[in-house]
Write an enzyme that holds these catalytic residues in place. Structure first.
Site, PDB file in Angstrom:
ATOM      1  CE  LYS A   1      69.001  37.897  40.610  1.00  0.00           C
ATOM      2  NZ  LYS A   1      68.648  38.867  39.586  1.00  0.00           N
TER       3      LYS A   1
ATOM      4  CE1 TYR B   1      64.142  36.828  35.687  1.00  0.00           C
ATOM      5  CE2 TYR B   1      64.478  34.935  37.121  1.00  0.00           C
ATOM      6  CZ  TYR B   1      64.426  35.497  35.851  1.00  0.00           C
ATOM      7  OH  TYR B   1      64.682  34.709  34.748  1.00  0.00           O
TER       8      TYR B   1
ATOM      9  CE1 TYR C   1      62.905  31.664  35.336  1.00  0.00           C
ATOM     10  CE2 TYR C   1      64.453  30.142  36.367  1.00  0.00           C
ATOM     11  CZ  TYR C   1      64.188  31.352  35.750  1.00  0.00           C
ATOM     12  OH  TYR C   1      65.209  32.244  35.540  1.00  0.00           O
TER      13      TYR C   1
ATOM     14  CG  HIS D   1      61.517  38.426  28.423  1.00  0.00           C
ATOM     15  ND1 HIS D   1      61.781  37.082  28.559  1.00  0.00           N
ATOM     16  CD2 HIS D   1      61.483  38.676  27.088  1.00  0.00           C
ATOM     17  CE1 HIS D   1      61.873  36.530  27.358  1.00  0.00           C
ATOM     18  NE2 HIS D   1      61.714  37.481  26.447  1.00  0.00           N
TER      19      HIS D   1
ATOM     20  N   PRO E   1      72.525  28.846  38.604  1.00  0.00           N
ATOM     21  CG  PRO E   1      72.709  27.687  36.602  1.00  0.00           C
ATOM     22  CD  PRO E   1      73.152  27.664  38.015  1.00  0.00           C
TER      23      PRO E   1
HETATM   24  P1  FAS Z   1      84.357  34.051  33.643  1.00  0.00           P
HETATM   25  O1  FAS Z   1      84.642  32.666  34.152  1.00  0.00           O
HETATM   26  O2  FAS Z   1      83.289  34.253  32.633  1.00  0.00           O
HETATM   27  O3  FAS Z   1      85.684  34.682  33.000  1.00  0.00           O
HETATM   28  C1  FAS Z   1      86.942  34.481  33.605  1.00  0.00           C
HETATM   29  C2  FAS Z   1      87.993  34.621  32.521  1.00  0.00           C
HETATM   30  O4  FAS Z   1      89.285  34.489  33.136  1.00  0.00           O
HETATM   31  C3  FAS Z   1      87.896  33.508  31.476  1.00  0.00           C
HETATM   32  O5  FAS Z   1      87.940  34.057  30.179  1.00  0.00           O
HETATM   33  C4  FAS Z   1      89.126  32.630  31.753  1.00  0.00           C
HETATM   34  O6  FAS Z   1      89.663  32.061  30.563  1.00  0.00           O
HETATM   35  C5  FAS Z   1      90.089  33.624  32.361  1.00  0.00           C
HETATM   36  N1  FAS Z   1      91.075  33.001  33.247  1.00  0.00           N
HETATM   37  C6  FAS Z   1      90.884  32.001  34.133  1.00  0.00           C
HETATM   38  N2  FAS Z   1      92.045  31.709  34.770  1.00  0.00           N
HETATM   39  C7  FAS Z   1      92.996  32.548  34.257  1.00  0.00           C
HETATM   40  C8  FAS Z   1      94.379  32.730  34.495  1.00  0.00           C
HETATM   41  N3  FAS Z   1      95.021  31.981  35.393  1.00  0.00           N
HETATM   42  N4  FAS Z   1      95.039  33.676  33.775  1.00  0.00           N
HETATM   43  C9  FAS Z   1      94.376  34.445  32.863  1.00  0.00           C
HETATM   44  N5  FAS Z   1      93.064  34.319  32.592  1.00  0.00           N
HETATM   45  C10 FAS Z   1      92.393  33.379  33.283  1.00  0.00           C
HETATM   46  N6  FAS Z   1      75.165  32.772  34.876  1.00  0.00           N
HETATM   47  C11 FAS Z   1      73.878  33.142  34.644  1.00  0.00           C
HETATM   48  O7  FAS Z   1      73.479  34.225  35.095  1.00  0.00           O
HETATM   49  N7  FAS Z   1      73.025  32.315  33.929  1.00  0.00           N
HETATM   50  C12 FAS Z   1      73.460  31.119  33.407  1.00  0.00           C
HETATM   51  O8  FAS Z   1      72.683  30.394  32.784  1.00  0.00           O
HETATM   52  C13 FAS Z   1      74.786  30.703  33.606  1.00  0.00           C
HETATM   53  N8  FAS Z   1      75.262  29.519  33.082  1.00  0.00           N
HETATM   54  C14 FAS Z   1      76.565  29.149  33.323  1.00  0.00           C
HETATM   55  C15 FAS Z   1      77.086  27.943  32.802  1.00  0.00           C
HETATM   56  C16 FAS Z   1      78.418  27.566  33.062  1.00  0.00           C
HETATM   57  C17 FAS Z   1      78.956  26.268  32.505  1.00  0.00           C
HETATM   58  C18 FAS Z   1      79.240  28.386  33.857  1.00  0.00           C
HETATM   59  C19 FAS Z   1      80.669  27.974  34.183  1.00  0.00           C
HETATM   60  C20 FAS Z   1      78.738  29.581  34.367  1.00  0.00           C
HETATM   61  C21 FAS Z   1      77.403  29.981  34.095  1.00  0.00           C
HETATM   62  N9  FAS Z   1      76.878  31.177  34.570  1.00  0.00           N
HETATM   63  C22 FAS Z   1      75.609  31.571  34.360  1.00  0.00           C
HETATM   64  C23 FAS Z   1      77.685  32.054  35.328  1.00  0.00           C
HETATM   65  C24 FAS Z   1      78.528  32.836  34.370  1.00  0.00           C
HETATM   66  O9  FAS Z   1      77.708  33.499  33.463  1.00  0.00           O
HETATM   67  C25 FAS Z   1      79.394  33.719  35.202  1.00  0.00           C
HETATM   68  O10 FAS Z   1      78.662  34.352  36.226  1.00  0.00           O
HETATM   69  C26 FAS Z   1      80.117  34.757  34.376  1.00  0.00           C
HETATM   70  O11 FAS Z   1      80.821  34.100  33.359  1.00  0.00           O
HETATM   71  C27 FAS Z   1      81.025  35.526  35.331  1.00  0.00           C
HETATM   72  O12 FAS Z   1      81.910  36.250  34.563  1.00  0.00           O
HETATM   73  P2  FAS Z   1      83.435  36.408  35.041  1.00  0.00           P
HETATM   74  O13 FAS Z   1      83.456  36.708  36.477  1.00  0.00           O
HETATM   75  O14 FAS Z   1      84.039  37.320  34.057  1.00  0.00           O
HETATM   76  O15 FAS Z   1      84.088  34.941  34.931  1.00  0.00           O
HETATM   77  C1  PHB Z   2      69.641  31.433  30.131  1.00  0.00           C
HETATM   78  O1  PHB Z   2      70.692  30.778  29.857  1.00  0.00           O
HETATM   79  O2  PHB Z   2      68.966  32.030  29.261  1.00  0.00           O
HETATM   80  C2  PHB Z   2      69.167  31.446  31.552  1.00  0.00           C
HETATM   81  C3  PHB Z   2      69.773  30.610  32.481  1.00  0.00           C
HETATM   82  C4  PHB Z   2      69.329  30.626  33.777  1.00  0.00           C
HETATM   83  C5  PHB Z   2      68.262  31.458  34.132  1.00  0.00           C
HETATM   84  C6  PHB Z   2      67.654  32.290  33.194  1.00  0.00           C
HETATM   85  C7  PHB Z   2      68.108  32.277  31.882  1.00  0.00           C
HETATM   86  O3  PHB Z   2      67.811  31.455  35.410  1.00  0.00           O
END
Ligand code: FAS
Ligand code: PHB
Length: 390
Positions: free
Chosen positions: A297, A385, A201, A72, A293
């Protein structure tokens, strides 16, 4: 068992760190408390900065990303019934973003790790980091009722916001900064074509909305909702009706609705833990910071953290230098805080807050009107961004 770096968490941060260190000849073991299907079932981020794409290329797992990802050049901002496109590629001299779900990033990294024969222990219970304030850190865990110990040189806490790593640090050694937003995001996934080729957005008096996607036939939509709301209160029909109330007429006319294949509410918060290093244990990704989100980032910060950490560990093992690991926390936090600022700014500009009075609403609209009419302001949004340089 012994390894050089014990990684806690097999999300994007842990898996990408594992592949980067493998590339640099550094041994790792990843301990993950859930099973692979559970990790893959979490629907989260969808948009990759160029830096994240570059890291996927560096570890040789970008083939599907390039084949299936959608590049994009811009985004659109909708407010006051009109849409305004921001040409980020033009504003940044060529930088773009790629739509490719976090689930797919995780799947590609999982497969690459398994293909390389690297050790990942899934369903690891009671993972606990020990002695990371000494030169002999270790991690214990329980699997099938048996307790195991891994001796290592370093521990990488990649276990997300609710993980054990950050919680294992004495409170006197860590400073946290926290802002919980008074609303959440209700997200829906549907096998329907996106309403528009790029993300929209929307700032609306009823609340924020975001139109995004996973492919040309799978769409993702978000609605700002109350913190105490519940996904059971939202039938598909109620979701689509509310989304239409918040979209401009052109979007409404082009919206194709369909049954949801996933529906969930995510809370929004800004959070940073400082420092990101505690002796021989490092924090990376959501274990160290959370962003709302709105600025897309979260996943991308996890990627830049593990870029910095993998380079530091490569230097330690390759050149016997501690300069990189000594600088890791300050280097990572410098980029984290800029992303925190941008995500907070985007969230503040586009959402309805409980104290959004008439004055605040006018300030938000003035901010948006200034933004879409100023090349300098659009360039600033675009460079943040698409991702600030590493
Ligand atoms: P993660 O949380 O992805 O991974 C951590 C891992 O550690 C998991 O697999 C977990 O099971 C494991 N773990 C936890 N405790 C443990 C323990 N005690 N022992 C062993 N393993 C353990 N970011 C965006 O950019 N856009 C979005 O739209 C967006 N939507 C999101 C929606 C939700 C509901 C959440 C929670 C986050 C969202 N995020 C979004 C942010 C998300 O993408 C995170 O930034 C990303 O998952 C970060 O990756 P990790 O740091 O690997 O953490
Ligand atoms: C997505 O889930 O595609 C997403 C979420 C938040 C953003 C952009 C994309 O700001």
């Amino acid at each position: 068992m012994r390894t050089q770096v014990a990684i806690i968490g097999a999300g994007p941060a842990g898996l990408l760190l594992g592949q980067l260190l493998h590339l640099y000849g550094v041994e790792t073991v990843i301990l993950e408390r859930k099973d692979p299907d559970y990790v893959l079932a979490r629907i989260r981020a969808g948009l990759l900065e160029q830096g994240t794409v570059n890291l996927m290329e560096e570890v040789g797992v970008a083939a599907r990303l390039h084949h299936e990802g959608l590049v994009h050049d811009g985004i659109e901002l909708a407010f006051d019934g009109a849409r305004h496109r921001i040409d980020m590629k033009q504003a940044t001299g060529g930088r773009t973003v790629t739509i490719y779900g976090q689930t797919e990033v995780t799947r590609d990294l999982m497969e690459a790790r398994a293909d390389a024969g690297l050790t990942t222990v899934y369903d690891a219970d009671d993972v606990t980091p020990h002695d990371f304030d000494t030169d002999h850190p270790r991690v214990t865990y329980r699997k099938d009722g048996v307790t195991h110990e891994i001796a290592c040189d370093f521990i990488a806490g990649c276990d997300g916001f609710h993980g054990i790593s950050r919680q294992s640090v004495p409170t006197s050694a860590i400073q946290t900064y926290d802002r919980v937003y008074p609303f959440g995001w209700l997200g829906i996934l549907s096998e329907t074509p996106p309403v528009s080729p790029e993300l929209i957005y929307c700032r609306h008096e009823r609340g924020f909305a975001l139109c995004t996607m996973r492919s040309t036939h799978r769409s993702r939509y978000y609605l700002q909702c109350n913190l105490d709301d519940h996904v059971d209160n939202w039938s598909d029909d109620r979701f689509w009706d509310e989304l239409k109330r918040r979209l401009d007429q052109e979007a409404v006319d082009h919206l194709i609705t369909g049954p949801s294949i996933e529906k969930s509410i995510a809370p929004l918060r800004s959070f940073v833990a400082e420092p990101m290093r505690f002796g021989r244990m490092f924090l990376a990704g959501d274990a160290a910071h959370i962003v709302p989100p709105t600025g897309a980032k979260g996943l991308n910060l996890a990627a830049s953290d593990v870029h910095f950490l993998s380079q530091a560990l490569r230097e330690f093992y390759g050149e016997k230098s501690s300069a990189g690991i000594d600088a890791y926390s300050a280097t990572a936090l410098a980029r984290v805080w800029k992303a925190e600022r941008f995500s907070w700014w985007m969230t503040s500009m586009l959402h309805l807050f409980p104290d959004t009075d008439a004055f605040t609403a006018r300030i938000q609209l003035a901010e948006l009107n200034y933004l879409v009419n100023s090349q300098a302001a659009m360039a600033s949004l675009s460079e943040n961004y698409t991702g600030l340089p590493y």
